[in-house]
Design a protein around this motif. Structure first.
Motif, short mmCIF file in Angstrom:
data_model
loop_
_atom_site.label_atom_id
_atom_site.label_comp_id
_atom_site.label_asym_id
_atom_site.label_seq_id
_atom_site.Cartn_x
_atom_site.Cartn_y
_atom_site.Cartn_z
N PHE A 55 9.53 -8.04 -2.92
CA PHE A 55 8.37 -8.30 -3.71
C PHE A 55 7.32 -7.34 -3.56
O PHE A 55 6.44 -6.70 -4.59
CB PHE A 55 7.59 -9.60 -3.49
CG PHE A 55 8.46 -10.81 -4.24
CD1 PHE A 55 8.66 -10.53 -5.72
CD2 PHE A 55 8.81 -11.69 -3.71
CE1 PHE A 55 9.66 -11.43 -6.27
CE2 PHE A 55 9.80 -12.66 -4.15
CZ PHE A 55 9.93 -12.71 -5.59
N MET A 62 14.40 -3.72 -9.80
CA MET A 62 15.31 -4.47 -9.37
C MET A 62 16.70 -3.95 -9.12
O MET A 62 17.27 -4.32 -8.20
CB MET A 62 15.71 -5.82 -10.44
CG MET A 62 14.65 -6.81 -10.44
SD MET A 62 14.50 -7.82 -9.36
CE MET A 62 15.73 -8.94 -9.63
N LEU A 68 8.77 -4.51 -5.71
CA LEU A 68 8.57 -4.78 -7.04
C LEU A 68 7.17 -4.62 -7.57
O LEU A 68 7.09 -4.08 -8.54
CB LEU A 68 8.73 -6.28 -7.48
CG LEU A 68 10.52 -6.60 -7.55
CD1 LEU A 68 10.82 -8.08 -7.60
CD2 LEU A 68 11.36 -5.85 -8.08
N ARG A 69 6.15 -5.18 -6.92
CA ARG A 69 4.74 -5.08 -6.90
C ARG A 69 4.21 -3.36 -7.12
O ARG A 69 3.85 -3.36 -7.97
CB ARG A 69 3.87 -5.92 -5.86
CG ARG A 69 3.87 -6.99 -6.20
CD ARG A 69 2.80 -7.90 -5.58
NE ARG A 69 3.20 -8.19 -3.92
CZ ARG A 69 3.58 -9.25 -3.69
NH1 ARG A 69 3.76 -10.20 -4.69
NH2 ARG A 69 3.78 -9.48 -2.56
N GLU A 101 5.97 -3.58 -18.27
CA GLU A 101 6.09 -4.41 -17.08
C GLU A 101 7.58 -4.89 -16.87
O GLU A 101 7.99 -4.63 -15.99
CB GLU A 101 5.13 -5.53 -16.73
CG GLU A 101 4.69 -5.69 -15.57
CD GLU A 101 3.80 -6.98 -15.70
OE1 GLU A 101 2.35 -6.61 -15.69
OE2 GLU A 101 4.03 -8.08 -15.80
N LEU A 146 5.31 -1.93 -10.02
CA LEU A 146 4.43 -2.17 -11.42
C LEU A 146 3.04 -1.60 -11.18
O LEU A 146 2.49 -1.11 -12.22
CB LEU A 146 3.88 -3.89 -11.29
CG LEU A 146 5.28 -4.63 -11.72
CD1 LEU A 146 4.88 -6.14 -11.65
CD2 LEU A 146 5.95 -4.28 -13.06
N LEU A 196 10.10 -3.84 -13.85
CA LEU A 196 10.57 -4.69 -13.19
C LEU A 196 12.06 -4.64 -13.11
O LEU A 196 12.66 -4.61 -12.14
CB LEU A 196 10.15 -6.11 -13.84
CG LEU A 196 10.19 -7.13 -12.74
CD1 LEU A 196 9.05 -6.77 -11.61
CD2 LEU A 196 9.48 -8.55 -13.42
N ARG A 231 9.74 -10.56 1.15
CA ARG A 231 8.65 -9.83 1.32
C ARG A 231 8.68 -8.43 1.01
O ARG A 231 8.02 -7.97 0.12
CB ARG A 231 7.95 -9.79 2.80
CG ARG A 231 6.43 -9.60 2.50
CD ARG A 231 5.75 -9.76 3.97
NE ARG A 231 6.39 -9.02 5.03
CZ ARG A 231 6.83 -9.44 5.97
NH1 ARG A 231 6.79 -10.53 6.51
NH2 ARG A 231 7.40 -8.67 7.04
#
Lengths: 194, 219
Positions: free
Chosen positions: A183, A140, A186-187, A132, A190, A136, A180
Motif C-alpha cells: 500500500f 499494481m 500504491l499510495r 487514479e 497516487l 493504480l 504495508r
C-alpha cells in the motif's frame, strides 16, 4: 495525459474506458446488448472470486449471478466520474458475499449531517478519479508476486493476517510488512500524479 | 477539524475485504465518516481489489451463464434510484452514522449507566460475539482506569479529548492498542470525553479494586 510511469498498457486503459461507457449505457437505457459485454468480461472473474471462499462451483455460480444482477440493477447509480468499474463491481461482489454469509458490515452515510465531506472540489475529483484508476493499475503491475499473493488472500479468501501467515509458513510480521509495503507503493504512485 | 490519528492498514484492509467483524467495523465505519483521508485510503484499497479482480480470469465459455442471466433478468424489477437530498445540516449532531443508528439517537437521547468515579458507559449490542462495543463518557480531567487487555482495542473520540502519554486524541481520532500495552488515557480538562471503544475481550483492569467489581459492572 497518461504518464509513462503508470505502467498500465494503453490497451487496458482503453478497455477500461469502454467499460465505463457500457455501464453508463446500461444505467441509462437498460440495454442488454451493452450489458452482455460487461457480463462476459466480469462473470468468470467474479465466479473465481466467489469460489476462493465457497470452494464450491455451484455456490460460486449462484453468487456470481446474484452479483451481476445487482450490477444490472445498480448500473444507474454508477458515477462515471469515479472511473473505476472494476473497483465498483468488486464492492458489489464483496457485499453479495457478506450477505450470503449473513454477516454485517456497518457503513458510513454520505448524507448524514455528521459526515465530514472531502474538501476537494468535485471537478478536480472527477479528473483525479480517472487518472487514479490508471495509476493504480500501473502500480499494481509493479508489485512483487509475494505482495500480490498476500493481497489476493486478503481480498479473495478473506483470510486474516494470522491465517495468511500460517498458510504461507511465515511470521505474522512478514505478512503485515508485505501489506504495508504494497500500500505504500500504491499510495506513493497516487501521490506521484501531482 | 483535522484528524491526526488514523486507522492502520491492517484494520482498513480487513474492512475493505469485508472480513472484519461487525463490532470492529462499527468503529472503522464511524471513523471513516469523520476522516476523508482514510476514506481515500479505503478507496485505493478497493481499487487494488478491483485490479486483482481483473487479473482473476479463468477463461470459460460464458454462453450458458449469460443465457441463465438473461432468463432471470426478465423477471427483475429495476430498483428505483433514490437520490436522497442531503439532510439539513445540523451542527448539533455529534454521533456519526452508522454509530447513531446503533445507539438509537444522538447524545441527548442516550441513557448512560454509571461506572463509578464519575465515568459512564452504554453497552452497544451487535451480532458479533467476539467483540464488546461501548460508548464511554470519562469526566473532564479524569483518567480511564488503568488497564491492559487481551487482543486489540479501538477507541474513537467523538467529543472532548484525551491524552495517552504524549499523544492527544480529539474528535475523529482513533487509537489502536494491542494486548501488551498498558496505557493510561486521561480525559482533557474542560470537557467530558465521549468515545466509542471496541475490545476483543473483557477489559482486565490492573487496579485490584476495579478488578473486584469488574464482573458486577460488566466492563
Amino acid at each position: 495525459m497518461n504518464n509513462k510511469n503508470s505502467g498500465g498498457s494503453e490497451a487496458e486503459d482503453l478497455a477500461k474506458a469502454e467499460m465505463v461507457r457500457l455501464l453508463s449505457i446500461v444505467g441509462r437505457d437498460r440495454s442488454a446488448d451493452a450489458f452482455e459485454a460487461i457480463f462476459r468480461f466480469y462473470a468468470p472473474r467474479i465466479r473465481s472470486f466467489m469460489a476462493a471462499k465457497t470452494k464450491d462451483r455451484q455456490a460460486a455460480e449462484e453468487l456470481m449471478q446474484e452479483t451481476m444482477t445487482a450490477v444490472w440493477n445498480k448500473a444507474g447509480q454508477f458515477d462515471p466520474a469515479r472511473g473505476n468499474v472494476s473497483a465498483w463491481i468488486y464492492t458489489i461482489a464483496r457485499n453479495v458475499r457478506i450477505d450470503a454469509y449473513r454477516r454485517k458490515r456497518p457503513e458510513f452515510d454520505m448524507n448524514d449531517p455528521a459526515f465530514v465531506a472531502d474538501d476537494v472540489a468535485p471537478a478536480d475529483q472527477e479528473f483525479q478519479q480517472i487518472q487514479e484508476a490508471q495509476l493504480l493499475r500501473g502500480a499494481m503491475a509493479t508489485l512483487p508476486e509475494e505482495q500480490l499473493d498476500v493481497l489476493r488472500r486478503a481480498f479473495f479468501d478473506e483470510a486474516s493476517h494470522s491465517t495468511i501467515a500460517r498458510d504461507l509458513g511465515v511470521p505474522l510480521g512478514t505478512v503485515k510488512s508485505r501489506i504495508r509495503l504494497a500500500f505504500e507503493k500504491l499510495r506513493s504512485s497516487l501521490e506521484g500524479r501531482l | 477539524m483535522n484528524v491526526k490519528h488514523h486507522l492502520s492498514d491492517e484494520f482498513l484492509i480487513e474492512y475493505a475485504a469485508g472480513s472484519l467483524s461487525e463490532g470492529w467495523s462499527l468503529a472503522v465505519a464511524s471513523h471513516l465518516a469523520l476522516c476523508p483521508e482514510c476514506r481515500q485510503r479505503l478507496h485505493a484499497m478497493e481499487g487494488a481489489a478491483g485490479a486483482l479482480l481483473d487479473k482473476a480470469d479463468e477463461s470459460a465459455n460464458e454462453d450458458e451463464a449469460w443465457a441463465r442471466f438473461k432468463a432471470r433478468a426478465a423477471d427483475i424489477k429495476v430498483e428505483e434510484v433514490k437520490l436522497e437530498a442531503p439532510k439539513a445540516t445540523k451542527q448539533t449532531v455529534v454521533l456519526p452514522e452508522p454509530l447513531r443508528s446503533y445507539v438509537g439517537g444522538d447524545l441527548a437521547d442516550l441513557k448512560w449507566r454509571a461506572l463509578g468515579r464519575g465515568a459512564y458507559q452504554i453497552l452497544i449490542e451487535t451480532k458479533d460475539k467476539n467483540t464488546q462495543v461501548r460508548l464511554l463518557r470519562i469526566p473532564a480531567g479524569k483518567p480511564v482506569p488503568e488497564h491492559t487487555h487481551e487482543g486489540r482495542e479501538l477507541t474513537l473520540v467523538l467529543a472532548g479529548s484525551f491524552h495517552d502519554g504524549e499523544e492527544l486524541f480529539a474528535r475523529g481520532d482513533i487509537e489502536e492498542a494491542d494486548g501488551d500495552l498498558l496505557h493510561t488515557p486521561k480525559a482533557t480538562e474542560g470537557e467530558d470525553c465521549i468515545c466509542l471503544a471496541v475490545t476483543e475481550a473483557p477489559l482486565k483492569f490492573s487496579s485490584w479494586i476495579v478488578r473486584l467489581v469488574q464482573p458486577i459492572l460488566k466492563i
